[in-house]
Design an enzyme around this catalytic site. Sequence first.
Site, PDB file in Angstrom:
ATOM      1  N   ASP B 100       0.841  -1.202   0.000  1.00 26.88           N
ATOM      2  CA  ASP B 100       0.000   0.000   0.000  1.00 26.88           C
ATOM      3  C   ASP B 100       0.870   1.244   0.000  1.00 26.88           C
ATOM      4  OD1 ASP B 100       0.856  -0.746   2.638  1.00 26.88           O
ATOM      5  OD2 ASP B 100      -0.523   0.742   3.457  1.00 26.88           O
ATOM      6  N   GLU B 167       0.185  -0.964   5.791  1.00 27.39           N
ATOM      7  CA  GLU B 167       1.285  -0.372   6.564  1.00 27.39           C
ATOM      8  C   GLU B 167       1.109   1.118   6.767  1.00 27.39           C
ATOM      9  OE1 GLU B 167       5.118   1.227   7.831  1.00 27.39           O
ATOM     10  OE2 GLU B 167       4.003   1.800   6.044  1.00 27.39           O
TER      11      GLU B 167
HETATM   12 ZN   LIG Z   1       7.042   2.157   4.103  1.00 26.61          ZN
HETATM   13 ZN   LIG Z   2       5.441   4.926   4.387  1.00 25.10          ZN
END
Ligand SMILES: [Zn+2]
Ligand SMILES: [Zn+2]
Lengths: 478, 478
Positions: B100, B167
């Site tokens: 992501d 993340e």
């Molecule tokens: Zn990263």
């Molecule tokens: Zn990042």
Amino acid sequence: MADLNKFFETVDSLKPEFIQRLSDAVAIPSVSADAEHRPEVVKMAHWTVDQLKALGAHDIELRELGVQEGTEDLQLPPVVLAKYGNDANKKNILIYGHLDVQPALKEDGWNTDPFVLTVDEEKDVMYGRGSTDDKGPVIGWLNAIEAYKKAGIDFPVNLVMCFEGMEESGSLGLEQLVFAEGDKYFKGVDAVCISDNYWLGTTHPVLTYGLRGCNYYSITITGPGADLHSGVFGGIVNEPMIDLSKVLATLVDGKGKIQIEGVDKMVAPVTEEERSRYDDIHYDIKELTEATGGNDINMHSTKEDTLMARWRYPSLSIHGIEGAFSGAGAKTVIPAKVSGKFSIRTVPNINSKMLDELVFAHVEKEFAKLGSKCKLNVELVHDGDYWVSDPNNWNFTAAKKATKAVWGVEPDLTREGGSIPITLIFEQATKSDVLLLPMGRGDDGAHSINEKLNISNYIGGVKTLGAYLHYIAEEKKE
Amino acid sequence: MADLNKFFETVDSLKPEFIQRLSDAVAIPSVSADAEHRPEVVKMAHWTVDQLKALGAHDIELRELGVQEGTEDLQLPPVVLAKYGNDANKKNILIYGHLDVQPALKEDGWNTDPFVLTVDEEKDVMYGRGSTDDKGPVIGWLNAIEAYKKAGIDFPVNLVMCFEGMEESGSLGLEQLVFAEGDKYFKGVDAVCISDNYWLGTTHPVLTYGLRGCNYYSITITGPGADLHSGVFGGIVNEPMIDLSKVLATLVDGKGKIQIEGVDKMVAPVTEEERSRYDDIHYDIKELTEATGGNDINMHSTKEDTLMARWRYPSLSIHGIEGAFSGAGAKTVIPAKVSGKFSIRTVPNINSKMLDELVFAHVEKEFAKLGSKCKLNVELVHDGDYWVSDPNNWNFTAAKKATKAVWGVEPDLTREGGSIPITLIFEQATKSDVLLLPMGRGDDGAHSINEKLNISNYIGGVKTLGAYLHYIAEEKKE
Ligand SMILES: [Zn+2]
Ligand SMILES: [Zn+2]
Ligand SMILES: [Zn+2]
Ligand SMILES: [Zn+2]
């Protein structure tokens, strides 16, 4: 005195009509804050003009103020100017009030429809937006005219009326108009009476002779060019929020004492005469705990100290910070630029410009102590002077007599902690004494839900306004 | 070494294909922060699975994580699990990365379409969201597999891959999965390598052996039941904003030194060996001025002090205040309830729970000094431990050899001021050494506009990842 008793009796007999008149006014949701409601404010002005015409007022004008600043083409509501009586042998009394109201929605928590005057005779209360602020008092003046007429008594003074529609939104455009009309429409005014504040408590009538001013400041501290991540930069750069917290912390101590050098010295000392006024005031500091939502956060332990702190000493409040993280939750940002907002309530004899200098010097000195590489800018955002009158002058003497005649007691002489900037403007523009003569009680909730006006205050208020005109006519102008 | 040279040559020859692969990945706007983009994150996971299948990976799984907390039915994107190689005689290396990206809009100020990889061979740069964070590194691993295959060299290790899609939005759901799979999917892992950070500067390769932790606190001070008007109440009541400013001001001094008693004592002393590591690091503190937008706000004067302050000393940042006036303009409110947010970056050997106790005691003590009638509440909002590894262990030794082989220099040994919580989680779940092996440069602008990855870093990075696998295979596990 015979005249006055006749007047009082007539007021009592007209009570149903007076309540109906207030009810008609409350039914117009003249909220000045929303552009959407603007036509209702205009409608309220026209309604007032119709009332004035019916009562026999003359020289009636709907004075346009142009387009509201910051908007494309939103017209400000007109100011209603009118005169009642034109006798060169009578005094000219200027009265001011406002026709607009604070916003109100049933959903905000009102028990009744805010724009339907709900009368509870048993509880002696009328609920409705504007009932006490400021439609009750404005219509109080109209009622007084009607009662004098119906009583067949010669009206004691010439009235010069000024009713605006933007008071709850900063009285936009009014200051220019008042100064421009000082020696035109308002020419020859002998005294000014404003009924737009409240009794201190709930039982004792008051006259108000002072208001604090307000100087509003902003301290802006700038560090990096953009917000930074505190993981990457925490511990290596000077942070504006840290610097600002440290500067803000030096402004006032935990007991409300302003720590800016030189401010204290400008405050007028308390005279014996002044101090003695506080002894007699009807006020229980327990009311303060109620007013602050049941939490006792009063920094003072006596009535006198509490009232003096509110009325005749300066105070400093920190309102907030612009530019820092202000949402819910946890964000690990180092804000790049933050502005701390605070204001000082001013009192005699604080010189506003000198206060600015002291504030700037203090903030610069405290910031310099930090040895930070951030940049500081401190500025005045707006200011407005305090107002204090002599509560023993002829205008107040007339109002004291009126209060005694209606309520049977001497009024408490109060000041207020907040500002009503128009007070000072009328004083300066007409070069005459201004009196604040409130109608409602301290618990009316002017800007809150369930705003109310007690029926006894409304009827007693009409009597007091009328009696004030009676006595001011008799009084020798100072 | 012959094998490695062949591998390097193959990487060079595949450069056009590798750039195309990154370009295909950047074209998928897999922004995890917006629910609207969620399908693109899922698409990116499927794209990765297709790539892995084509390369011969096995045991490929799209592990579902359920509904995102706080949403009605927003599914979390699946985690891609995969293995490459299954030779009991080889070491098992776990690699982690994320699919992501941060949000990006052309209107934010990008010079190019953020979701079109724009390659400038002359400037040695590829622009695009995710180019350096973290699609470049993730695809770097895929490229390394392809290069080994095409070079006809036996792959040196068994890879265990874990690529997540949340993340940039708190790695929701990952911690549970990693701990649950510690002795299942991740069973037998010998070492972990994460490529998701950056060189310190722009010229010298680094290996990263430490991250600071973060304890986030909130101080809530409550006064009246509702906001008050500062005209009416200023000077008579204790104001939460004044109290909060005073408490916040005591947390840290103007030079970044934390003033909370006892924190200093928990910080590990600097050893001679550790200090000497800082001398060799390639870093010019002038770069910091650039990173902070051209304003020099560095509190330190030497490279060593600056880096130690960022990496191995705790820091305290004040992020903002919730509940106070935070808008533009001037509002004369006394806020009823304000929450100051601050965080402390933690380092060895700060005990997180003990730190909480010290913070609470300090805040309570400083608040008590004010003698205010307001109410105080101080609490931990979230915490995450620091991570430090031994930069001389076998995992780092292999990476040092790889760096030398590709770049011809010894890598700088760095730490970071921020947190990558997953690092500690992998260390604990797999009970093995974790290495942070970055691909991009310090000026890549990971979360900013015009994010970029240098072509030389991309190609050099693929070589470094491949060489690392070569050397870790040779290394004796400690
Ligand atoms: Zn990263
Ligand atoms: Zn990042
Ligand atoms: Zn009002
Ligand atoms: Zn009002």
